[in-house]
Design a protein around this motif. Structure first.
Motif, PDB file in Angstrom:
ATOM      1  N   HIS A 258       0.992  -1.099   0.012  1.00  0.00           N
ATOM      2  CA  HIS A 258      -0.120  -0.423  -0.160  1.00  0.00           C
ATOM      3  C   HIS A 258       1.042   1.226  -0.123  1.00  0.00           C
TER       4      HIS A 258
ATOM      5  N   HIS B   6       4.542   7.374   4.783  1.00  0.00           N
ATOM      6  CA  HIS B   6       2.867   7.482   5.475  1.00  0.00           C
ATOM      7  C   HIS B   6       2.805   6.853   7.128  1.00  0.00           C
ATOM      8  N   ASP B   7       2.265   5.711   6.362  1.00  0.00           N
ATOM      9  CA  ASP B   7       1.820   4.656   7.564  1.00  0.00           C
ATOM     10  C   ASP B   7       2.337   4.119   7.813  1.00  0.00           C
TER      11      ASP B   7
ATOM     12  N   LYS C 283       1.675   2.149  11.262  1.00  0.00           N
ATOM     13  CA  LYS C 283       0.831   0.999  11.546  1.00  0.00           C
ATOM     14  C   LYS C 283       1.554  -0.144  11.544  1.00  0.00           C
TER      15      LYS C 283
ATOM     16  N   HIS D  47      -1.500  13.159   6.977  1.00  0.00           N
ATOM     17  CA  HIS D  47      -2.710  12.499   6.075  1.00  0.00           C
ATOM     18  C   HIS D  47      -4.484  11.679   6.114  1.00  0.00           C
TER      19      HIS D  47
ATOM     20  N   ASP E 213      -3.700   8.245  -0.865  1.00  0.00           N
ATOM     21  CA  ASP E 213      -3.948   7.373   0.015  1.00  0.00           C
ATOM     22  C   ASP E 213      -5.487   6.906  -0.548  1.00  0.00           C
TER      23      ASP E 213
HETATM   24 FE   FE2 Z   1      -2.532   4.577   3.819  1.00  0.00          FE
END
Ligand code: FE2
Ligand code: FE2
Length: 356
Positions: free
Chosen positions: A145, A177-178, A181, A230, A259
């Motif tokens: 992703h 950006h992620d 996670k 974001h 995104d």
């Molecule tokens: Fe994302």
């Protein structure tokens, strides 16, 4: 004949051996042409690798009966892109996992270089977005992703005529950006059912987690800010801080569009990638006040323009060609069917169902 990992298989490849489960039940027969469903079945039975013939079945029968996406998936351009993409996802995974363990310096230039070289292999007759949609059928990890989002950020920043340095910075913001996670358990990230309130609250911590992981790195300040912001939306409906338009970092706004586009176009097991015109319609209906207007309009216009002169199937079953884009209704262009012109901006009962 060659041996491939199940994750490397593509629809159209011909199976060169019978496939049995661990308890000797035959699930696929030699000579069969692989489809998305059959590949999913191999994954379901945890078959790790299979032998396939060197020739693709689709190469001898490409015609209008095969959908646009099937043609794309059997193109050489796509196959090369996919191999390179899988490799890049693996190396991104290794780097980000190390970063999450703490106390490592992120090698920004290597990360960027490998992403740029991936973009280099994407040049071809097919639209990079359409290639990305198809990639998602094989890997729904945060890393795949993130790489997808990075590529969409790259293209969007170019469409916005940003400098080369800013295009690269936008790409980097997308890649990372992620990153927060990684701190959230995989069962929650990949949970197929609806999240509980507690689980959702936990997911919502990833922007701040990501910011904390990145702010100590020797990296441009927009990168941690993009991780933090974001999920903010220009109308104040986002999180974690419900910031409004002028308070949101410019690069975070680019990542936000990439995104959400990525999330909306994610193909599901039971259907292929969503028709781009449908995606644009959803953005036009509910997205315009949430995103930076100049960015979102540039984004949608450019996506639609790549489909000018494309053959499409209408909701009434007829097929035609996109001949004119309505700037005020991007998802509803003029489609020529035979000698008739259908202006979908006026004919509301008709819509584009698929790209052929
Ligand atoms: Fe994302
Ligand atoms: Fe996110």
């Amino acid at each position: 004949m060659r041996k491939l990992k199940t994750s490397e298989l593509l629809p159209g490849m011909i199976l060169a051996e019978d496939i049995y489960t661990y308890n000797d039940k035959r699930i696929l027969t030699k000579g069969i042409e692989l489809t998305d469903n059959l590949i999913t079945r191999l994954e379901f039975y945890s078959i790790l690798s299979v032998r396939v013939e060197d020739e693709m079945a689709s190469s001898k029968s490409i015609d209008d009966e095969i959908s646009y996406f099937e043609k794309l998936r059997s193109s050489r351009n796509y196959i090369e892109f996919k191999v390179h993409f899988d490799h890049s996802v693996d190396s991104l995974r290794l780097k980000l996992e190390k970063l999450a363990e703490g106390n490592v310096d992120l090698d920004v230039s290597t990360l960027l270089d490998s992403t740029l070289s991936l973009i280099g292999t994407a040049k071809g007759s097919y639209n990079i977005f359409d290639m990305l949609h198809n990639m998602r059928q094989y890997d729904d990890s945060t890393y795949a992703h993130s790489l997808n989002v990075a590529l969409v950020c790259h293209v969007l920043a170019k469409w916005l005529n940003m400098s080369e340095a800013d295009v690269n910075l936008a790409t980097m913001c997308g890649l990372l950006h992620d990153v927060g996670k990684i701190k959230i358990p995989d069962e929650i990230i990949k949970k197929p059912a609806q999240l509980t309130a507690d689980e959702f609250a936990l997911i919502k911590t990833h922007p701040l987690e990501g910011y904390r992981m990145l702010e100590t790195q020797d990296i441009n300040e927009h990168v941690p800010k993009a991780a933090l912001m974001h999920h903010e939306r220009c109308d104040g409906s986002g999180y974690p801080h419900a910031l409004t338009g002028d308070k949101i970092d410019k690069f975070a706004k680019i990542v936000a569009i990439a995104d959400v586009y990525e999330a909306m176009t994610a193909p599901r097991i039971y259907r292929g990638p969503m028709c781009p015109f449908h995606v644009i319609e959803i953005f036009e209906d509910e997205g315009l006040q949430k995103y930076e207007p100049a960015y979102i309009l540039t984004f949608l216009q450019n996506i639609v323009n790549t489909h000018l002169r494309t053959r499409v199937k209408l909701s009434n079953g007829e097929t035609g060609e996109v001949v004119y884009i309505n700037q005020n209704a991007l998802s509803r262009p003029v489609v020529k069917v035979g000698e008739t012109f259908h202006d979908l901006a006026k004919e509301h009962d008709l819509s584009i169902e698929a790209i052929l």
